[in-house]
Scaffold this active site. Structure first.
Site, PDB file in Angstrom:
ATOM      1  N   ARG A 121     -22.438  36.583 -19.021  1.00  0.00           N
ATOM      2  CA  ARG A 121     -22.051  38.010 -18.921  1.00  0.00           C
ATOM      3  C   ARG A 121     -22.528  38.658 -17.625  1.00  0.00           C
ATOM      4  O   ARG A 121     -22.709  39.865 -17.542  1.00  0.00           O
ATOM      5  CB  ARG A 121     -22.573  38.823 -20.109  1.00  0.00           C
ATOM      6  N   LYS A 143     -13.936  43.018  -5.619  1.00  0.00           N
ATOM      7  CA  LYS A 143     -12.840  42.367  -6.345  1.00  0.00           C
ATOM      8  C   LYS A 143     -13.109  40.873  -6.355  1.00  0.00           C
ATOM      9  O   LYS A 143     -13.312  40.264  -5.298  1.00  0.00           O
ATOM     10  CB  LYS A 143     -11.498  42.633  -5.663  1.00  0.00           C
ATOM     11  N   GLU A 185      -5.998  42.345   8.944  1.00  0.00           N
ATOM     12  CA  GLU A 185      -6.662  43.361   8.105  1.00  0.00           C
ATOM     13  C   GLU A 185      -7.397  44.397   8.965  1.00  0.00           C
ATOM     14  O   GLU A 185      -7.475  45.572   8.605  1.00  0.00           O
ATOM     15  CB  GLU A 185      -7.645  42.706   7.126  1.00  0.00           C
ATOM     16  N   LYS A 227     -13.702  50.191   4.976  1.00  0.00           N
ATOM     17  CA  LYS A 227     -13.473  49.667   3.616  1.00  0.00           C
ATOM     18  C   LYS A 227     -14.544  50.189   2.659  1.00  0.00           C
ATOM     19  O   LYS A 227     -14.242  50.567   1.525  1.00  0.00           O
ATOM     20  CB  LYS A 227     -13.423  48.134   3.605  1.00  0.00           C
ATOM     21  N   GLU A 237      -9.704  51.252  -7.952  1.00  0.00           N
ATOM     22  CA  GLU A 237      -8.330  51.402  -7.481  1.00  0.00           C
ATOM     23  C   GLU A 237      -7.467  52.267  -8.393  1.00  0.00           C
ATOM     24  O   GLU A 237      -6.377  51.876  -8.801  1.00  0.00           O
ATOM     25  CB  GLU A 237      -7.681  50.020  -7.278  1.00  0.00           C
ATOM     26  N   ARG A 241      -7.956  53.865  -3.212  1.00  0.00           N
ATOM     27  CA  ARG A 241      -8.141  52.474  -2.779  1.00  0.00           C
ATOM     28  C   ARG A 241      -6.811  51.780  -2.488  1.00  0.00           C
ATOM     29  O   ARG A 241      -6.760  50.799  -1.745  1.00  0.00           O
ATOM     30  CB  ARG A 241      -8.957  51.695  -3.827  1.00  0.00           C
ATOM     31  N   ASN A 245      -3.677  48.713   0.669  1.00  0.00           N
ATOM     32  CA  ASN A 245      -2.502  47.848   0.551  1.00  0.00           C
ATOM     33  C   ASN A 245      -1.443  48.148   1.607  1.00  0.00           C
ATOM     34  O   ASN A 245      -0.324  47.635   1.520  1.00  0.00           O
ATOM     35  CB  ASN A 245      -1.883  47.980  -0.844  1.00  0.00           C
ATOM     36  N   HIS A 248       1.045  45.575   2.707  1.00  0.00           N
ATOM     37  CA  HIS A 248       0.877  44.404   1.851  1.00  0.00           C
ATOM     38  C   HIS A 248       2.033  44.169   0.889  1.00  0.00           C
ATOM     39  O   HIS A 248       2.227  43.041   0.442  1.00  0.00           O
ATOM     40  CB  HIS A 248      -0.456  44.490   1.094  1.00  0.00           C
ATOM     41  N   HIS A 252       3.310  40.513   1.101  1.00  0.00           N
ATOM     42  CA  HIS A 252       3.333  39.602  -0.047  1.00  0.00           C
ATOM     43  C   HIS A 252       4.738  39.016  -0.238  1.00  0.00           C
ATOM     44  O   HIS A 252       4.896  37.823  -0.533  1.00  0.00           O
ATOM     45  CB  HIS A 252       2.862  40.336  -1.303  1.00  0.00           C
ATOM     46  N   HIS A 264      -1.765  34.713   5.982  1.00  0.00           N
ATOM     47  CA  HIS A 264      -1.778  36.047   5.375  1.00  0.00           C
ATOM     48  C   HIS A 264      -1.813  37.145   6.441  1.00  0.00           C
ATOM     49  O   HIS A 264      -1.043  38.107   6.376  1.00  0.00           O
ATOM     50  CB  HIS A 264      -2.993  36.155   4.446  1.00  0.00           C
TER      51      HIS A 264
HETATM   52  N1  LIG Z   1     -11.470  40.124  -3.102  1.00  0.00           N
HETATM   53  C1  LIG Z   1     -10.738  40.782  -2.255  1.00  0.00           C
HETATM   54  O1  LIG Z   1     -10.814  42.007  -2.150  1.00  0.00           O
HETATM   55  C2  LIG Z   1      -9.805  40.034  -1.356  1.00  0.00           C
HETATM   56  C3  LIG Z   1      -9.237  40.667  -0.256  1.00  0.00           C
HETATM   57  C4  LIG Z   1      -8.430  39.934   0.596  1.00  0.00           C
HETATM   58  C5  LIG Z   1      -8.205  38.586   0.355  1.00  0.00           C
HETATM   59  N2  LIG Z   1      -8.774  38.007  -0.733  1.00  0.00           N
HETATM   60  C6  LIG Z   1      -8.592  36.568  -1.003  1.00  0.00           C
HETATM   61  O2  LIG Z   1      -9.237  35.855   0.054  1.00  0.00           O
HETATM   62  C7  LIG Z   1      -8.615  34.584   0.203  1.00  0.00           C
HETATM   63  C8  LIG Z   1      -8.373  34.355   1.672  1.00  0.00           C
HETATM   64  O3  LIG Z   1      -9.608  34.376   2.345  1.00  0.00           O
HETATM   65  P1  LIG Z   1      -9.832  33.544   3.687  1.00  0.00           P
HETATM   66  O4  LIG Z   1      -8.738  33.850   4.614  1.00  0.00           O
HETATM   67  O5  LIG Z   1     -11.230  33.737   4.093  1.00  0.00           O
HETATM   68  O6  LIG Z   1      -9.516  32.056   3.182  1.00  0.00           O
HETATM   69  P2  LIG Z   1     -10.442  30.772   2.887  1.00  0.00           P
HETATM   70  O7  LIG Z   1     -11.632  31.091   2.131  1.00  0.00           O
HETATM   71  O8  LIG Z   1      -9.495  29.774   2.313  1.00  0.00           O
HETATM   72  O9  LIG Z   1     -10.872  30.312   4.341  1.00  0.00           O
HETATM   73  C9  LIG Z   1      -9.877  29.906   5.256  1.00  0.00           C
HETATM   74  C10 LIG Z   1     -10.159  28.530   5.831  1.00  0.00           C
HETATM   75  O10 LIG Z   1     -11.233  28.622   6.746  1.00  0.00           O
HETATM   76  C11 LIG Z   1     -12.245  27.670   6.437  1.00  0.00           C
HETATM   77  N3  LIG Z   1     -13.485  28.275   6.887  1.00  0.00           N
HETATM   78  C12 LIG Z   1     -14.198  29.262   6.289  1.00  0.00           C
HETATM   79  N4  LIG Z   1     -15.205  29.648   7.077  1.00  0.00           N
HETATM   80  C13 LIG Z   1     -15.148  28.879   8.190  1.00  0.00           C
HETATM   81  C14 LIG Z   1     -15.907  28.826   9.377  1.00  0.00           C
HETATM   82  N5  LIG Z   1     -16.915  29.684   9.602  1.00  0.00           N
HETATM   83  N6  LIG Z   1     -15.574  27.899  10.310  1.00  0.00           N
HETATM   84  C15 LIG Z   1     -14.529  27.055  10.109  1.00  0.00           C
HETATM   85  N7  LIG Z   1     -13.752  27.092   9.021  1.00  0.00           N
HETATM   86  C16 LIG Z   1     -14.062  27.997   8.066  1.00  0.00           C
HETATM   87  C17 LIG Z   1     -12.080  27.415   4.966  1.00  0.00           C
HETATM   88  O11 LIG Z   1     -12.560  26.146   4.622  1.00  0.00           O
HETATM   89  C18 LIG Z   1     -10.573  27.501   4.800  1.00  0.00           C
HETATM   90  O12 LIG Z   1      -9.985  26.283   5.122  1.00  0.00           O
HETATM   91  C19 LIG Z   1      -7.345  34.625  -0.627  1.00  0.00           C
HETATM   92  O13 LIG Z   1      -7.534  33.868  -1.791  1.00  0.00           O
HETATM   93  C20 LIG Z   1      -7.175  36.100  -0.959  1.00  0.00           C
HETATM   94  O14 LIG Z   1      -6.535  36.304  -2.201  1.00  0.00           O
HETATM   95  C21 LIG Z   1      -9.574  38.698  -1.577  1.00  0.00           C
END
Ligand SMILES: NC(=O)c1ccc[n+]([C@@H]2O[C@H](COP(=O)([O-])OP(=O)(O)OC[C@H]3O[C@@H](n4cnc5c(N)ncnc54)[C@H](O)[C@@H]3O)[C@@H](O)[C@H]2O)c1
Length: 364
Positions: A121, A143, A185, A227, A237, A241, A245, A248, A252, A264
């Site tokens: 929990r 999130k 972003e 942010k 949200e 918030r 988007n 987005h 998407h 993305h």
């Molecule tokens: N929670 C939220 O508010 C929120 C907001 C935006 C996106 N997201 C989510 O985030 C995810 C995308 O995040 P991301 O773009 O960081 O993707 P990711 O975590 O997949 O990282 C992208 C790639 O970079 C590599 N990587 C990470 N750090 C590295 C570093 N320092 N050096 C070399 N390689 C590295 C990872 O292994 C991966 O292959 C999606 O799943 C999306 O839905 C969440």
């Protein structure tokens, strides 16, 4: 070391930003009086690039430590991977007095955050984002979640960390396309606040892509402030918030139409361009402002695959977006820098034309 505070009614926390500040982790855990059973989730690529750097700090943690290496990639945001984390937690006798530390990009943060939110929990959580996108976006705001069946982020929870530590040292190993993803972003954030970030980005784009450490740190801090401010006013949200988007809904639909063969951030850049055109079409944004605002997203290179979008299919995706209520597609549109309108409806014709204008300005 810079500090941005995210203020919430029940729990406020700090976001620390700096270069090579991972070594501060033990001190920060102490001063926040956090639990001492450390379950550390590390993205496998991050581990590969930064093994010694991370281990040097983890070995300084005063307590019991278990390191879980997470397979890189979006597929890890799954029940299967979540189950493996629960098993590792349980199998290694981690109780409620545990602290989960996620070191990686958005995938690591979303998955490990959800594991922390639900295991027993809720156990304590720290985010150490290692991608630009995670630093300015996913690690901030609480999130967490996983994907389910064909839907992204459809299972999850709002769950805030005890603090976030952004060490720009990690970004040195980040591939160019991942860097660009974060820039999408950051550019979005520039539209959400006054002109400062917009002007700064416009002036410094060359330095940014040369990875000038000082400039990058500055844009991370400014983005995090934006942010954090939005989230502190509307954690769950229910209104404000939604401005996060911006671009987005289009992005998407673009990602889905291109079967996610676009980063993305690139889709977000194209989505922002569509949203600016649509803002102008529905009469919210004047032409001279539109022209000025377009200059910033147009500084980012986007792939040719955007030339061949199936706009009808995109429209169906937009209609099915989980953020809609009823049949109407709701857009986030721009009237000025820092003046964003949420829940704006638009005619199908205007939506189609905005996508066409985005393609025209990008590819002629
Ligand atoms: N929670 C939220 O508010 C929120 C907001 C935006 C996106 N997201 C989510 O985030 C995810 C995308 O995040 P991301 O773009 O960081 O993707 P990711 O975590 O997949 O990282 C992208 C790639 O970079 C590599 N990587 C990470 N750090 C590295 C570093 N320092 N050096 C070399 N390689 C590295 C990872 O292994 C991966 O292959 C999606 O799943 C999306 O839905 C969440």
């Amino acid at each position: 070391l810079n500090k941005v505070k995210l203020s919430l009614e029940n729990q406020s926390y700090n976001i620390f930003v700096g270069n090579s500040i991972l070594k501060e982790l033990p001190k920060k855990i102490n001063s926040n009086k956090l639990e001492r059973n450390f379950f550390v989730v590390v993205d496998e690529s991050v581990e590969r690039f930064h093994k010694d750097y991370i281990n040097a700090v983890i070995s300084q943690l005063n307590g019991r430590t278990f390191v879980y290496i997470l397979k890189s990639g979006e597929n890890s945001k799954s029940y299967k991977e979540l189950n493996k984390i629960y098993s590792a937690l349980l199998g290694n006798n981690f109780g409620r007095d545990s602290l989960l530390i996620g070191i990686g990009g958005g995938v690591t943060g979303d998955l490990s955050g959800y594991a922390a939110a639900t295991y027993m929990r809720g156990i304590q959580l720290i985010h150490i984002p290692t991608t630009l996108l995670a630093a300015v976006d996913s690690a901030i705001g609480g999130k967490t979640g996983i994907n389910f069946e064909t839907k992204k982020n459809i299972v999850g929870a709002f769950y805030q960390p005890k603090f976030v530590l952004i060490d720009s040292h990690f970004l040195n190993s980040l591939p160019e396309e991942e860097f660009k993803s974060g820039m999408g972003e950051i550019i979005k954030n520039a539209f959400l606040s006054g002109p400062d970030l917009f002007d700064y980005l416009s002036k410094n784009m060359t330095k940014i892509f040369l990875r000038d450490e000082k400039v990058i740190r500055k844009i991370i801090i400014e983005s995090v402030k934006i942010k954090a401010s939005v989230v502190s006013q509307d954690e769950k949200e229910s209104g404000l918030r939604k401005i996060l988007n911006l671009g987005h809904t289009f992005a998407h639909a673009i990602e889905t139409d291109l079967n996610f063969r676009i980063k993305h951030g690139e889709a977000v850049v194209a989505g922002i361009i569509c949203a600016l055109f649509l803002s102008n079409k529905v009469g919210l944004l004047e032409k001279n402002q539109l022209d000025k605002f377009l200059t910033l997203p147009l500084k980012i290179n986007v792939p040719d695959s955007l030339k061949k979008l199936n706009v009808k299919r995109m429209y169906e995706v937009m209609k099915a977006d989980k953020k809609n209520r009823g049949d109407e597609i709701k857009f986030v549109l721009v009237t000025d820098l820092g003046k964003i309108l949420i829940d704006v409806s638009a005619s199908k014709k205007d939506v189609f034309e905005s996508i066409g204008k985005m393609q025209k300005i990008l590819f002629g």
